[in-house]
Design a protein around this motif. Structure first.
Motif, PDB file in Angstrom:
ATOM      1  N   ASP A 491     -22.057  -2.603  37.980  1.00  9.39           N
ATOM      2  CA  ASP A 491     -23.256  -2.806  37.175  1.00  9.39           C
ATOM      3  C   ASP A 491     -24.451  -2.792  38.115  1.00  9.39           C
ATOM      4  OD1 ASP A 491     -25.423  -4.135  35.749  1.00  9.39           O
ATOM      5  OD2 ASP A 491     -23.888  -4.431  34.196  1.00  9.39           O
ATOM      6  N   GLU A 492     -25.385  -1.859  37.893  1.00  9.67           N
ATOM      7  CA  GLU A 492     -26.476  -1.691  38.840  1.00  9.67           C
ATOM      8  C   GLU A 492     -27.385  -2.911  38.886  1.00  9.67           C
ATOM      9  OE1 GLU A 492     -29.306   1.827  39.114  1.00  9.67           O
ATOM     10  OE2 GLU A 492     -27.405   2.788  38.585  1.00  9.67           O
ATOM     11  N   ARG A 493     -27.518  -3.596  37.740  1.00 13.94           N
ATOM     12  CA  ARG A 493     -28.430  -4.725  37.662  1.00 13.94           C
ATOM     13  C   ARG A 493     -27.832  -5.964  38.328  1.00 13.94           C
ATOM     14  NH1 ARG A 493     -29.129  -7.640  33.557  1.00 13.94           N
ATOM     15  NH2 ARG A 493     -27.634  -6.410  32.393  1.00 13.94           N
ATOM     16  N   THR A 494     -26.591  -6.282  37.948  1.00 12.05           N
ATOM     17  CA  THR A 494     -25.977  -7.512  38.450  1.00 12.05           C
ATOM     18  C   THR A 494     -25.181  -7.273  39.734  1.00 12.05           C
ATOM     19  OG1 THR A 494     -23.964  -7.125  37.200  1.00 12.05           O
ATOM     20  CG2 THR A 494     -25.699  -8.338  36.096  1.00 12.05           C
ATOM     21  N   GLY A 495     -24.876  -6.020  40.034  1.00 14.53           N
ATOM     22  CA  GLY A 495     -24.071  -5.715  41.210  1.00 14.53           C
ATOM     23  C   GLY A 495     -22.601  -6.047  41.001  1.00 14.53           C
ATOM     24  N   ARG A 496     -22.267  -6.455  39.773  1.00 14.08           N
ATOM     25  CA  ARG A 496     -20.894  -6.855  39.478  1.00 14.08           C
ATOM     26  C   ARG A 496     -19.989  -5.632  39.348  1.00 14.08           C
ATOM     27  NH1 ARG A 496     -21.107  -9.843  34.217  1.00 14.08           N
ATOM     28  NH2 ARG A 496     -20.586  -7.781  33.452  1.00 14.08           N
ATOM     29  N   GLU A 497     -18.788  -5.747  39.912  1.00  8.34           N
ATOM     30  CA  GLU A 497     -17.819  -4.653  39.784  1.00  8.34           C
ATOM     31  C   GLU A 497     -17.286  -4.626  38.362  1.00  8.34           C
ATOM     32  OE1 GLU A 497     -16.422  -2.450  42.219  1.00  8.34           O
ATOM     33  OE2 GLU A 497     -17.963  -3.094  43.632  1.00  8.34           O
ATOM     34  N   HIS A 498     -17.195  -3.435  37.774  1.00  6.59           N
ATOM     35  CA  HIS A 498     -16.609  -3.284  36.449  1.00  6.59           C
ATOM     36  C   HIS A 498     -15.163  -2.881  36.614  1.00  6.59           C
ATOM     37  CE1 HIS A 498     -19.410  -3.638  33.175  1.00  6.59           C
ATOM     38  NE2 HIS A 498     -20.361  -3.123  33.934  1.00  6.59           N
ATOM     39  N   SER A 499     -14.330  -3.334  35.716  1.00  2.89           N
ATOM     40  CA  SER A 499     -12.959  -2.845  35.777  1.00  2.89           C
ATOM     41  C   SER A 499     -12.948  -1.442  35.169  1.00  2.89           C
ATOM     42  CB  SER A 499     -12.029  -3.764  34.995  1.00  2.89           C
ATOM     43  OG  SER A 499     -12.219  -3.565  33.616  1.00  2.89           O
ATOM     44  N   VAL A 500     -12.193  -0.553  35.771  1.00  2.00           N
ATOM     45  CA  VAL A 500     -12.094   0.795  35.245  1.00  2.00           C
ATOM     46  C   VAL A 500     -10.645   0.995  34.826  1.00  2.00           C
ATOM     47  CG1 VAL A 500     -12.442   3.228  35.729  1.00  2.00           C
ATOM     48  CG2 VAL A 500     -13.844   1.531  36.880  1.00  2.00           C
ATOM     49  N   ASP A 501     -10.456   1.063  33.518  1.00  2.00           N
ATOM     50  CA  ASP A 501      -9.104   1.191  32.997  1.00  2.00           C
ATOM     51  C   ASP A 501      -8.811   2.677  32.788  1.00  2.00           C
ATOM     52  OD1 ASP A 501      -6.682   0.786  31.865  1.00  2.00           O
ATOM     53  OD2 ASP A 501      -7.493   0.240  29.891  1.00  2.00           O
ATOM     54  N   ILE A 502      -8.139   3.268  33.769  1.00  2.00           N
ATOM     55  CA  ILE A 502      -7.930   4.713  33.737  1.00  2.00           C
ATOM     56  C   ILE A 502      -6.620   5.070  33.041  1.00  2.00           C
ATOM     57  CG2 ILE A 502      -7.599   6.772  35.138  1.00  2.00           C
ATOM     58  CD1 ILE A 502      -9.513   5.784  37.059  1.00  2.00           C
ATOM     59  N   LYS A 503      -6.725   6.010  32.114  1.00  3.37           N
ATOM     60  CA  LYS A 503      -5.525   6.506  31.458  1.00  3.37           C
ATOM     61  C   LYS A 503      -5.358   7.972  31.861  1.00  3.37           C
ATOM     62  CE  LYS A 503      -3.408   6.829  26.916  1.00  3.37           C
ATOM     63  NZ  LYS A 503      -2.974   8.182  27.202  1.00  3.37           N
ATOM     64  N   PRO A 504      -4.348   8.252  32.701  1.00  5.49           N
ATOM     65  CA  PRO A 504      -4.180   9.644  33.122  1.00  5.49           C
ATOM     66  C   PRO A 504      -3.769  10.525  31.940  1.00  5.49           C
ATOM     67  CG  PRO A 504      -2.370   8.281  33.935  1.00  5.49           C
ATOM     68  CD  PRO A 504      -3.349   7.359  33.290  1.00  5.49           C
ATOM     69  N   SER A 505      -4.302  11.751  31.890  1.00  2.00           N
ATOM     70  CA  SER A 505      -3.984  12.652  30.783  1.00  2.00           C
ATOM     71  C   SER A 505      -2.566  13.183  30.909  1.00  2.00           C
ATOM     72  CB  SER A 505      -4.965  13.813  30.774  1.00  2.00           C
ATOM     73  OG  SER A 505      -6.278  13.333  30.796  1.00  2.00           O
ATOM     74  N   TYR A 506      -2.149  13.418  32.158  1.00  2.00           N
ATOM     75  CA  TYR A 506      -0.795  13.898  32.402  1.00  2.00           C
ATOM     76  C   TYR A 506      -0.192  13.016  33.485  1.00  2.00           C
ATOM     77  CZ  TYR A 506      -2.464  17.930  29.892  1.00  2.00           C
ATOM     78  OH  TYR A 506      -2.987  18.725  28.934  1.00  2.00           O
ATOM     79  N   GLY A 507       1.113  12.825  33.413  1.00  2.00           N
ATOM     80  CA  GLY A 507       1.764  12.065  34.475  1.00  2.00           C
ATOM     81  C   GLY A 507       2.083  10.650  34.064  1.00  2.00           C
ATOM     82  N   LEU A 508       2.607   9.912  35.013  1.00  2.00           N
ATOM     83  CA  LEU A 508       3.107   8.576  34.743  1.00  2.00           C
ATOM     84  C   LEU A 508       2.016   7.540  34.972  1.00  2.00           C
ATOM     85  CD1 LEU A 508       6.413   9.034  36.755  1.00  2.00           C
ATOM     86  CD2 LEU A 508       6.160   9.137  34.282  1.00  2.00           C
ATOM     87  N   THR A 509       2.041   6.474  34.169  1.00  2.00           N
ATOM     88  CA  THR A 509       1.143   5.358  34.431  1.00  2.00           C
ATOM     89  C   THR A 509       1.867   4.417  35.399  1.00  2.00           C
ATOM     90  OG1 THR A 509       2.078   4.055  32.638  1.00  2.00           O
ATOM     91  CG2 THR A 509       0.221   5.477  32.090  1.00  2.00           C
ATOM     92  N   ASP A 510       1.115   3.476  35.948  1.00  2.00           N
ATOM     93  CA  ASP A 510       1.718   2.494  36.847  1.00  2.00           C
ATOM     94  C   ASP A 510       2.832   1.735  36.139  1.00  2.00           C
ATOM     95  OD1 ASP A 510       0.466   3.048  39.148  1.00  2.00           O
ATOM     96  OD2 ASP A 510      -1.012   1.425  39.030  1.00  2.00           O
ATOM     97  N   ASP A 511       2.616   1.451  34.852  1.00  2.00           N
ATOM     98  CA  ASP A 511       3.639   0.729  34.084  1.00  2.00           C
ATOM     99  C   ASP A 511       4.926   1.543  33.987  1.00  2.00           C
ATOM    100  OD1 ASP A 511       1.895  -1.293  33.771  1.00  2.00           O
ATOM    101  OD2 ASP A 511       1.362  -0.853  31.682  1.00  2.00           O
ATOM    102  N   ASP A 512       4.753   2.864  33.746  1.00  2.00           N
ATOM    103  CA  ASP A 512       5.935   3.740  33.675  1.00  2.00           C
ATOM    104  C   ASP A 512       6.753   3.617  34.955  1.00  2.00           C
ATOM    105  OD1 ASP A 512       5.282   4.853  31.233  1.00  2.00           O
ATOM    106  OD2 ASP A 512       4.135   6.505  32.117  1.00  2.00           O
ATOM    107  N   ILE A 513       6.040   3.680  36.077  1.00  4.46           N
ATOM    108  CA  ILE A 513       6.728   3.682  37.365  1.00  4.46           C
ATOM    109  C   ILE A 513       7.404   2.341  37.600  1.00  4.46           C
ATOM    110  CG2 ILE A 513       6.394   3.836  39.854  1.00  4.46           C
ATOM    111  CD1 ILE A 513       4.166   5.848  39.249  1.00  4.46           C
ATOM    112  N   GLU A 514       6.673   1.260  37.269  1.00  5.80           N
ATOM    113  CA  GLU A 514       7.268  -0.067  37.410  1.00  5.80           C
ATOM    114  C   GLU A 514       8.566  -0.153  36.623  1.00  5.80           C
ATOM    115  OE1 GLU A 514       6.575  -2.480  39.394  1.00  5.80           O
ATOM    116  OE2 GLU A 514       4.932  -1.295  40.213  1.00  5.80           O
ATOM    117  N   ARG A 515       8.511   0.361  35.394  1.00  5.84           N
ATOM    118  CA  ARG A 515       9.689   0.280  34.534  1.00  5.84           C
ATOM    119  C   ARG A 515      10.843   1.083  35.134  1.00  5.84           C
ATOM    120  NH1 ARG A 515       7.176   1.480  30.139  1.00  5.84           N
ATOM    121  NH2 ARG A 515       7.907   3.620  30.148  1.00  5.84           N
TER     122      ARG A 515
END
Lengths: 621, 219
Positions: A491-515
């Motif tokens: 956030d440019e104003r507060t300088g706070r880091e935003h969480s970025v929840d990325i969903k890959p279009s192709y491939g495995l998610t971290d959850d897939d790999i964990e499983r």
């Protein structure tokens, strides 16, 4: 420190190599003596897995009996087990991208998902899981050859033209095989390292890498140990497999589609074609023979005929060369050396056309099948810090951008930008009180978003309710040294880091790999980083317990100053023991080890003295 | 102030830690990242040497077995270094960046055609449109048009070379001027902006041509 190994995870063959005494060498199988491991994986219906020649034996094919009868043998797929060849072609691809031809050759579970799934009985296997089996076989081969040395950290090569998803899938394969992939290196760049180190290549070098399934061209400038890639181009679906297919088509001409589609027939035809292709590199003509259950096929093909049929494929490679040269700002005639890499460059037509294109005789002094693995081992030693003067500066092969209003692709990082590289982009809201901003990340060179490859979607937020255009979010797109994109937002104003929840279009998610990791019963598949951390904690516990005991028993052997220093390091180590920083933990264990060594020696001296005293007493009595 | 991830020393933002040489790389302008004064004239050979020297020290390859935080610092510092080198190596992007640093940012998507180029731009667009149409028709006509466009491309490259020479002279004049205030300064900035936007426009035009030729080839 444990050594880092170099792996060439190829479409047709895979290899593992290591640096020894300043030279890289491929590690051969200690039993068979083979350097190449065929990238073929058999998944038996009972869950057993076979890799390499064993898997090839289980591939569905036609077998001619002694009495001339032709029978179908091998795992035909689905509930009867499957044999997967060229799995690299499926890395980072989605179910809907499968062609009819793919579906004829394999049984797939899901034709819509973000990742291809091969069906075997009740189970399904993704390409990273199958590639992991190849990596595991290479690991086992090296560990057997090197008398129990553990292979835990590796460099894996990928085609230079692999996109983000294909790279991520390769890293996933490493993780699933219980390996830490320290770095992905582009295959032509790895080859240039081997040539630079062993053949002292310098100046402007073109690496023409025509493998089993992929084609890459990279233009590099090599100067004083710096290997700087100027431009790269290629086609991740163009290779020896396609040359085979040309001959399969010629062989099966006139054979009904239903027969052609049979997996046994197709594979047998492919084997005949592959052998014929290799022969045609030496011979002027070859006879292709195939016995089907109801007929015998025999066809003679001359080299000239084959070259005519293969010409369009070679044209495509040269088109890539032309683009790479233009991007590098070089003329074909300005290139100082052209290097041939990959098995398909054995074809005389390829050598001739490449020679004509660059106006010079191409080099192939290093084995084109081994040079990539050799280079991977060189990069591994760079990462271990034992090749201090070498530095590789690679590029991102395809432009990265985001979808903007109206479905247009806005490029944020242009192709052939040196990596690591980063760029920041400001985002805001379009309507009042909007709480999220959706971002669609794309890769490719086309103008419109639907024509580019979708990499991922992510949401920025939640944002505070504000009028449109007021929120200011700064998003950093960073491509790391593996050529993989990382996204962070602030956030440019507060300088706070935003969480970025990325969903890959192709491939495995971290959850897939964990499983997948959890599902696997093999202990070796545990996340390597976690395992190393546990090992480091165990080391810490061991030294802390031992020291405590020694101080209790032999406390009189340390002076006050020594005791104070030990106390300091012990406190820091105990603190690190509770954290996650493995590096710091290992360092402190080492430090404590070092400062307690004189103490340990004194204890040893005392023990020896006591033993001697005891002995002399015994002798006296 | 930023803190070094290797030795914990607090210091002013810079690319390398003053104490232990580990990568820091935070909040620096691109001249500072390469340790250069904010001057427009740069010797390309020395720039490359500096880039390689710094790259050897901070590249992620050098930190593969170090802590996560130090690896991250190395990654960010190298990304900054790379961007600095790429931006400052090219006189046009260097000039644009320099203007931006001095509060004279050229519009992002500079769509307005410089007056003395208007006629030629119009002709090029027409040629490209013709080529698009001819692509689907007979081969001979497309071939001829491709040749004409190719010639135009060479001409544009020559114009860019001319513009670049003019730019380098501007750079030298500006650096000699010492960046002092006064009427001369504004005139120089104006001149610089004009040359830069012209070259930037010519480059866009060449990119359009290349794209058109590429898809003509693919068809």
């Amino acid at each position: 420190m444990a050594r880092i190994f170099g792996i060439d995870l190829g479409t047709t063959n895979s290899l593992i190599a290591v640096m020894e005494d300043g030279r890289s060498r491929v590690i051969a199988d200690p039993v068979s003596g083979d350097s190449l491991l065929p990238s073929v994986v058999a998944l038996a219906p009972d869950g057993k897995v076979f890799v390499g020649d064993e898997a090839i034996a289980m591939e569905p094919h036609l077998s001619v009996e002694r009495d001339g009868r032709v029978s179908a043998v091998g795992f035909p797929g689905g509930e009867f087990g499957a044999v997967v060849r060229s799995v690299k072609r499926y890395m980072g691809r989605g179910g809907e991208e499968l062609a009819d031809e793919d579906r004829r050759r394999y049984t797939f579970a899901d034709l819509t998902g973000a990742v291809v799934r091969f069906q075997v009985g009740a189970r399904t296997f993704t390409p990273p899981q199958i590639s992991a089996e190849i990596l595991r076989a290479l690991k086992a081969r090296a560990e057997a050859a090197l008398a129990g040395e553990t292979v835990a950290r590796v460099v894996v090569t990928v085609p230079a033209y692999f996109n983000d998803g294909q790279r991520q899938a390769t890293k996933d394969a490493g993780r699933l095989a219980g390996l830490e992939v320290v770095r992905l290196v582009n295959e032509p760049t790895a080859a240039s390292l081997a040539y630079g180190l062993n053949e002292k290549a310098e100046g402007c070098v073109a690496v023409f890498d025509f493998g089993g399934g992929t084609f890459d061209i990279s233009i590099l400038n090599i100067k004083g140990g710096i290997f700087e890639v100027l431009a790269t181009n290629g086609d991740t679906h163009l290779g020896g497999d396609d040359l085979d297919r040309v001959l399969v088509d010629a062989l099966l001409e006139g054979v009904p589609d239903t027969v052609r589609a049979d997996r046994h027939v197709w594979n047998s035809a492919r084997r005949v074609a592959e052998d014929a292709k290799k022969h045609l590199s030496e011979a002027a003509s070859v006879e292709l023979k195939l016995d089907l259950p109801d007929r015998k096929i025999a066809r003679t093909i001359t080299r000239a005929e084959f070259e005519r049929m293969a010409a369009p494929l070679i044209d495509r490679t040269l088109e890539c060369c032309r683009r790479a040269l233009a991007d590098a700002g070089q003329n074909a005639r300005e290139i100082d050396a052209v290097v041939l890499v990959g098995g398909s460059t054995r074809m005389p037509l390829v050598r001739r056309r490449v020679g004509e294109f660059f106006g010079r005789e191409p080099l192939c002094t290093l084995d084109p099948d081994q040079v990539v693995a050799l280079g991977a081992a060189v990069q591994a030693s760079v990462l271990m810090g034992t090749q201090g003067d070498l530095l590789l500066l690679d590029v991102v092969p395809l432009s990265l951008g985001i979808e903007t209003m109206g479905g247009v692709m806005e490029r944020l990082i242009h192709r052939n930008t040196t990596i690591p590289t980063s760029t920041t982009e400001g985002f805001t809201t379009a309507v009042d009180n909007q709480t999220h901003v959706d971002v669609h990340v794309l890769q490719g060179e086309r103008e419109l978003a639907p024509d580019c490859r979708s990499l991922a979607r992510f949401k920025l937020g939640p944002l505070d309710a504000q009028p449109a255009g007021v929120p200011r979010i700064e998003v950093t797109f960073l491509v790391d040294a593996n050529g993989i994109l990382n996204v962070t937002a602030r956030d440019e104003r507060t300088g706070r880091e935003h969480s970025v929840d990325i969903k890959p279009s192709y491939g495995l998610t971290d959850d897939d790999i964990e499983r997948m990791l959890e599902e696997s019963i093999d202990f070796g598949e545990q996340d390597i980083e976690q395992r190393l951390l546990i090992a480091a904690r165990n080391d810490a516990d061991q030294i802390l317990t031992a020291l405590e005991k020694q101080l209790r028993e032999y406390g009189e052997l340390v002076d006050a100053d020594e005791r104070r220093r030990m106390g300091e390091v012990t406190a820091r180590l105990e603190q690190a023991r509770r954290g996650e920083d493995r590096e710091r933990l290992s360092k402190l264990v080492e430090e404590l080890n070092e400062i307690t060594t004189p103490f340990a020696e004194r204890i040893m001296d005392r023990a020896i003295k006591l033993a001697l005293e005891k002995k002399s007493i015994e002798e006296l009595t | 102030m930023i803190k070094c991830q290797a030795c914990d020393r607090e210091q002013q933002p810079r690319l390398l830690c003053a104490q232990c040489g580990a990568p820091l790389g935070a909040g620096l302008d691109l001249f500072a990242a390469l340790g250069l004064p904010r001057k427009l004239t740069i010797d390309p050979a020395r720039l490359e040497q500096t880039y390689h020297d710094l790259g050897r020290r901070i590249h992620p390859d050098r930190f593969a077995s170090k802590s996560v935080r130090l690896r991250d610092a190395s990654l960010r510092a190298t990304a900054l270094l790379t961007r600095a080198y790429r931006t400052l190596r090219d006189p046009v992007s260097r000039g644009l960046y320099w203007l931006e640093l001095n509060g004279h940012k050229l519009a992002d998507n500079n769509k307005s055609v410089p007056a003395d180029l208007a006629e030629m731009v119009f002709e090029v667009q027409e040629q490209l449109a013709d080529l698009r149409v001819a692509r689907d028709g007979s081969g001979g006509e497309a071939e001829r048009l491709r040749g004409a466009v190719d010639e135009r491309r060479t001409e544009l490259h020559r114009m860019i070379e001319g513009g670049s020479r003019e730019l380098v002279q501007n750079f030298a004049r500006w650096d000699a001027h010492g960046g002092a205030n006064g009427a001369g300064r504004d005139a120089l900035v104006m001149e610089l902006k004009l040359v830069l936007s012209k070259i930037a426009y010519l480059r866009t035009l060449i990119r359009d041509i290349d794209r058109e030729l590429d898809s003509a080839q693919a068809a």
